[in-house]
Scaffold this motif. Structure first.
Motif, PDB file in Angstrom:
ATOM      1  N   UNK A  72       7.884  -1.778  -1.511  1.00 11.32           N
ATOM      2  CA  UNK A  72       8.177  -2.840  -0.549  1.00 11.32           C
ATOM      3  C   UNK A  72       9.195  -3.815  -1.136  1.00 11.32           C
ATOM      4  N   UNK A  73       9.063  -4.108  -2.431  1.00 12.53           N
ATOM      5  CA  UNK A  73      10.005  -5.006  -3.098  1.00 12.53           C
ATOM      6  C   UNK A  73      11.416  -4.420  -3.111  1.00 12.53           C
ATOM      7  N   UNK A 159       5.034 -10.746  -2.234  1.00 16.53           N
ATOM      8  CA  UNK A 159       4.570  -9.420  -1.835  1.00 16.53           C
ATOM      9  C   UNK A 159       3.090  -9.484  -1.487  1.00 16.53           C
ATOM     10  N   UNK A 160       2.697  -8.764  -0.445  1.00 14.21           N
ATOM     11  CA  UNK A 160       1.290  -8.528  -0.154  1.00 14.21           C
ATOM     12  C   UNK A 160       1.040  -7.035  -0.224  1.00 14.21           C
ATOM     13  N   UNK A 179      -7.245  -0.067   5.513  1.00  8.22           N
ATOM     14  CA  UNK A 179      -6.043   0.752   5.366  1.00  8.22           C
ATOM     15  C   UNK A 179      -5.260   0.286   4.144  1.00  8.22           C
ATOM     16  N   UNK A 180      -4.144   0.959   3.887  1.00  7.59           N
ATOM     17  CA  UNK A 180      -3.321   0.690   2.715  1.00  7.59           C
ATOM     18  C   UNK A 180      -1.895   0.329   3.134  1.00  7.59           C
ATOM     19  N   UNK A 181      -1.184  -0.336   2.222  1.00 15.29           N
ATOM     20  CA  UNK A 181       0.225  -0.633   2.493  1.00 15.29           C
ATOM     21  C   UNK A 181       0.691  -1.859   1.737  1.00 15.29           C
ATOM     22  N   UNK A 182       1.973  -2.193   1.943  1.00 15.46           N
ATOM     23  CA  UNK A 182       2.558  -3.360   1.282  1.00 15.46           C
ATOM     24  C   UNK A 182       3.707  -3.902   2.118  1.00 15.46           C
ATOM     25  N   UNK A 183       3.868  -5.217   2.059  1.00 18.18           N
ATOM     26  CA  UNK A 183       4.992  -5.881   2.708  1.00 18.18           C
ATOM     27  C   UNK A 183       5.544  -6.936   1.774  1.00 18.18           C
ATOM     28  N   UNK A 184       6.857  -7.189   1.862  1.00 15.22           N
ATOM     29  CA  UNK A 184       7.494  -8.136   0.947  1.00 15.22           C
ATOM     30  C   UNK A 184       8.530  -8.983   1.678  1.00 15.22           C
ATOM     31  N   UNK A 185       8.709 -10.198   1.176  1.00 14.02           N
ATOM     32  CA  UNK A 185       9.730 -11.096   1.704  1.00 14.02           C
ATOM     33  C   UNK A 185      10.455 -11.764   0.544  1.00 14.02           C
TER      34      UNK A 185
END
Length: 354
Positions: A72-73, A159-160, A179-185
């Motif tokens: 995500x990063x 990042x989350x 669930x699984x995953x990642x998000x970034x700003x």
């Protein structure tokens, strides 16, 4: 005093789709170890009716929270100088839990591991984690705003990331939510009047600290000391319905805005029925009976509840025009809100840069 604007987003959504039918052959037990009397088909259908979830995403066995956070990063940092980052803040709650080994690994921090994988040499790029329940990514954004407004930082990666599928008890019906995953700003200092306008956070620990916690499996005959995520769903529902609308209203008042100024409300994707009820209660606080159908994007029906990753993943998809019927344009007001373990609640008001 500088404002904080989001200049880039990224996400890592696992490719493995897990439909509700995946759980039809499970053995489900109640908290007291009694086998559930309803058939699995009834249990799965009830979960779908309440949460809206049809499928969720699981990370492949070779990946960890660090890996999805890193991906995500990379997506968020495309075209940017990684060495220019002053902070890397990673919201996560269970560290790296490897497939088949239910032990958390958080030393060094996930943020330091991500910085290592990004090959950032700058020693003054400070990397640390936030274990703050589901509102962790949003709290990371709030902390980034404090750093930027103080003048201490100019560019921060938030990042989350979470792999909840490995800490969910396979014999607890709530396991189907996770669930699984990642998000970034990437957040940057700006001289304009846009960006983060206000935020409010609260922790209700006196009576509500243990509504989300770790406990042993509900299966009465499984031995071992492994701990899984557990929650008091009905109590959380009532708490969130009562409290989240108040925090959102506080954040709007702090920004000098009202609900009718808001274009989108990005709510933590925990439960579709709960989010709809929170939204309706929020509008009633303003004396508005009819909720605009397009105000709250939802991805839970196919992405599940990935905790800290739900909002930044949804934001990334929204800004890339990948959520049908939802757009954010220059000058639009967006409100972010989350609730989770602690019990923690936060909200943030953001104006899209012009």
């Amino acid at each position: 005093m500088p404002n904080s604007i989001i200049i880039a987003t990224g996400s890592d959504i696992p490719k493995e789709r897990i439909p509700n039918s995946h759980f039809l052959d499970r053995e489900f037990y109640s908290p007291d170890g009694q086998k559930m009397e309803k058939s699995n088909a009834e249990i799965v259908q009830t979960l779908h009716n309440i949460t809206g979830i049809k499928e969720r995403r699981y990370a492949s066995d070779d990946l960890t929270t660090t890996d999805v956070a890193y991906q995500a990063a990379v997506a968020a940092l495309e075209g940017l100088d990684r060495e220019s980052l002053d902070y890397i803040i990673v919201a996560q709650n269970f560290g790296d839990v490897r497939a088949g080994n239910l032990r958390t690994d958080m030393v060094p921090t996930i943020a330091s591991r991500v910085k290592h994988l990004l090959k950032i040499k700058n020693p003054y790029c400070v990397a640390y984690d936030i274990p703050f329940g589901c509102p962790g990514w949003l709290q990371g954004m709030i902390m980034a705003d404090y750093y930027i407004r103080s003048g201490d930082a100019k560019r921060i990666l938030v990042i989350g990331a979470e792999i909840l599928s490995r800490v969910a008890d396979p014999h607890d019906i709530d396991c189907m939510i996770f669930a699984d995953g990642a998000g970034a700003t990437v957040v940057e200092a700006s001289d304009g009047a846009d960006g983060i306008l206000s935020h409010v956070t609260r922790t209700d620990a006196e009576k509500n600290a243990w509504m989300l916690r770790l406990e042993k499996t509900y299966h009465p005959h499984r031995k071992g000391d492994e701990l899984y995520i557990k929650m008091d769903g009905h109590d959380i529902y009532r708490y969130a319905l009562k409290t989240v609308p108040l925090v959102v209203k506080q954040a709007l008042e702090k920004a000098g805005l009202v609900l009718t100024d808001v274009k989108k409300l990005l709510m933590h994707q925990a439960n579709a029925k709960m989010d709809d009820a929170i939204l309706a209660r929020l509008f009633r606080l303003y004396g508005i009976k009819e909720v605009p159908a397009e105000i709250m994007p939802m991805i839970i029906h196919w992405a599940g509840n990935s905790s800290v990753a739900t909002i930044p993943t949804m934001l990334d998809l929204l800004l890339r025009n990948q959520i049908d019927g939802h757009r954010l344009s220059s000058g639009d007001i967006a409100v972010f809100a989350s609730v989770g373990a602690g019990m923690n609640i936060n909200a943030m008001v953001y104006r899209m840069p012009i």
